[in-house]
Design an enzyme around this catalytic site. Structure first.
Site, mmCIF file in Angstrom:
data_model
loop_
_atom_site.group_PDB
_atom_site.id
_atom_site.type_symbol
_atom_site.label_atom_id
_atom_site.label_comp_id
_atom_site.label_asym_id
_atom_site.label_seq_id
_atom_site.Cartn_x
_atom_site.Cartn_y
_atom_site.Cartn_z
ATOM 1 N N ARG A 196 -2.262 -6.363 -8.076
ATOM 2 C CA ARG A 196 -1.165 -7.325 -7.916
ATOM 3 C C ARG A 196 -1.132 -8.226 -9.148
ATOM 4 O O ARG A 196 -0.974 -7.767 -10.240
ATOM 5 C CB ARG A 196 -1.336 -8.110 -6.617
ATOM 6 C CG ARG A 196 -0.864 -7.320 -5.409
ATOM 7 C CD ARG A 196 -1.278 -7.983 -4.145
ATOM 8 N NE ARG A 196 -2.711 -8.200 -4.150
ATOM 9 C CZ ARG A 196 -3.462 -8.229 -3.079
ATOM 10 N NH1 ARG A 196 -2.940 -8.103 -1.895
ATOM 11 N NH2 ARG A 196 -4.760 -8.414 -3.176
ATOM 12 N N LYS A 211 -16.654 -7.518 5.904
ATOM 13 C CA LYS A 211 -15.365 -8.133 6.234
ATOM 14 C C LYS A 211 -15.128 -8.019 7.729
ATOM 15 O O LYS A 211 -15.304 -6.927 8.289
ATOM 16 C CB LYS A 211 -14.233 -7.377 5.531
ATOM 17 C CG LYS A 211 -13.848 -7.915 4.191
ATOM 18 C CD LYS A 211 -12.545 -7.249 3.751
ATOM 19 C CE LYS A 211 -12.155 -7.648 2.354
ATOM 20 N NZ LYS A 211 -10.980 -6.912 1.895
ATOM 21 N N HIS A 240 0.837 -1.213 0.000
ATOM 22 C CA HIS A 240 0.000 0.000 0.000
ATOM 23 C C HIS A 240 0.870 1.261 0.000
ATOM 24 O O HIS A 240 0.595 2.219 -0.729
ATOM 25 C CB HIS A 240 -0.862 0.052 1.273
ATOM 26 C CG HIS A 240 -1.876 -1.043 1.413
ATOM 27 N ND1 HIS A 240 -1.936 -1.851 2.527
ATOM 28 C CD2 HIS A 240 -2.877 -1.465 0.597
ATOM 29 C CE1 HIS A 240 -2.930 -2.711 2.395
ATOM 30 N NE2 HIS A 240 -3.516 -2.511 1.225
ATOM 31 N N SER A 294 -2.879 -7.831 3.000
ATOM 32 C CA SER A 294 -3.186 -7.713 4.437
ATOM 33 C C SER A 294 -3.622 -9.070 4.979
ATOM 34 O O SER A 294 -3.287 -9.437 6.100
ATOM 35 C CB SER A 294 -4.293 -6.685 4.655
ATOM 36 O OG SER A 294 -3.885 -5.426 4.196
HETATM 37 O O1 PNS Z 1 -8.900 -3.135 0.527
HETATM 38 P P1 PNS Z 1 -10.180 -3.682 -0.020
HETATM 39 O O2 PNS Z 1 -10.917 -4.460 1.053
HETATM 40 O O3 PNS Z 1 -10.004 -4.470 -1.287
HETATM 41 O O4 PNS Z 1 -11.075 -2.393 -0.374
HETATM 42 C C1 PNS Z 1 -12.359 -2.546 -0.944
HETATM 43 C C2 PNS Z 1 -13.136 -1.221 -0.897
HETATM 44 C C3 PNS Z 1 -13.223 -0.711 0.519
HETATM 45 C C4 PNS Z 1 -12.430 -0.189 -1.749
HETATM 46 C C5 PNS Z 1 -14.558 -1.509 -1.470
HETATM 47 O O5 PNS Z 1 -15.119 -2.575 -0.798
HETATM 48 C C6 PNS Z 1 -15.475 -0.301 -1.378
HETATM 49 O O6 PNS Z 1 -15.354 0.628 -2.134
HETATM 50 N N1 PNS Z 1 -16.405 -0.341 -0.400
HETATM 51 C C7 PNS Z 1 -17.365 0.719 -0.192
HETATM 52 C C8 PNS Z 1 -18.757 0.280 -0.648
HETATM 53 C C9 PNS Z 1 -18.961 0.516 -2.122
HETATM 54 O O7 PNS Z 1 -18.866 1.616 -2.610
HETATM 55 N N2 PNS Z 1 -19.244 -0.563 -2.870
HETATM 56 C C10 PNS Z 1 -19.491 -0.478 -4.302
HETATM 57 C C11 PNS Z 1 -18.253 -0.781 -5.105
HETATM 58 S S1 PNS Z 1 -18.559 -2.208 -6.037
#
Ligand code: PNS
Length: 172
Positions: A91, A42, A18, A129
């Site tokens: 990745r 999560k 990150h 993570s």
């Molecule tokens: O680090 P991560 O867990 O891959 O991050 C995922 C994240 C937080 C970026 C994604 O889950 C997100 O944007 N969550 C907020 C809810 C949302 O907007 N969902 C619609 C996108 S499909």
């Protein structure tokens, strides 16, 4: 006008993968907002507050990195800022499908928003993570993959007594 990007994620916890993305994004943007999601789907090891403290401490000397958190839809959060770009690290090929769906959904929700993907540096392409937590929980060394502060916090978390772990909702 200053160019602002949002780097959203769980950051549970932040890794050198990150950090590498943030540093490279700062070569392109004037300001990067690291936005930590309250992700109800999560189960997290660190609370959002703990994660924010870790990220803030790591970037304490970098004034153009802002650390924030958000609940709900990412596009709504981005709409409240002056950012037009979402940054995500990619990745190996395994990330692509999930990221492609997410970027497409976000663009459909707000066509003025773009997602910029940055390839994770070769030194960290295997770091996530999730695997960091697994290795740390089993007593493996994560130094070199996460900052030493994060490695210490992981050790502290996994040393908690079983009763405390149950109390905060994660298995031993
Ligand atoms: O680090 P991560 O867990 O891959 O991050 C995922 C994240 C937080 C970026 C994604 O889950 C997100 O944007 N969550 C907020 C809810 C949302 O907007 N969902 C619609 C996108 S499909």
């Amino acid at each position: 006008m200053s160019k602002v990007a949002i780097y959203p994620g769980s950051f549970d916890p932040i890794t050198y993968g990150h950090i590498d993305i943030v540093e490279r994004a700062l070569e392109i943007f004037d300001k990067v907002i690291v936005a930590i999601a309250y992700n109800t789907s999560k189960r997290s090891l660190f609370t959002v507050k703990e994660r924010m403290t870790l990220v803030r401490t790591i970037f304490a000397d970098v004034p153009n990195v802002i650390v924030d958190s958000f609940k709900g839809l990412l596009v709504e959060y981005v709409g409240k800022t002056n950012a037009k770009v979402i940054i995500r690290g990619l990745r190996a090929t395994s990330d692509f499908e999930y990221e492609f769906h997410m970027a497409s959904m976000n663009r459909s929700l707000n066509p003025r928003l773009d997602t910029l993907f940055m390839m994770t540096s070769k030194d960290y392409f295997f770091v996530s993570s999730r695997t960091i937590k697994e290795v740390a929980s089993l007593g493996g060394a994560v130094e070199g993959l996460v900052p030493s502060l994060v490695a210490r916090r992981l050790k502290q978390k996994f040393k908690l007594p079983v009763t405390k772990k149950k109390e905060i909702g994660w298995d031993d």
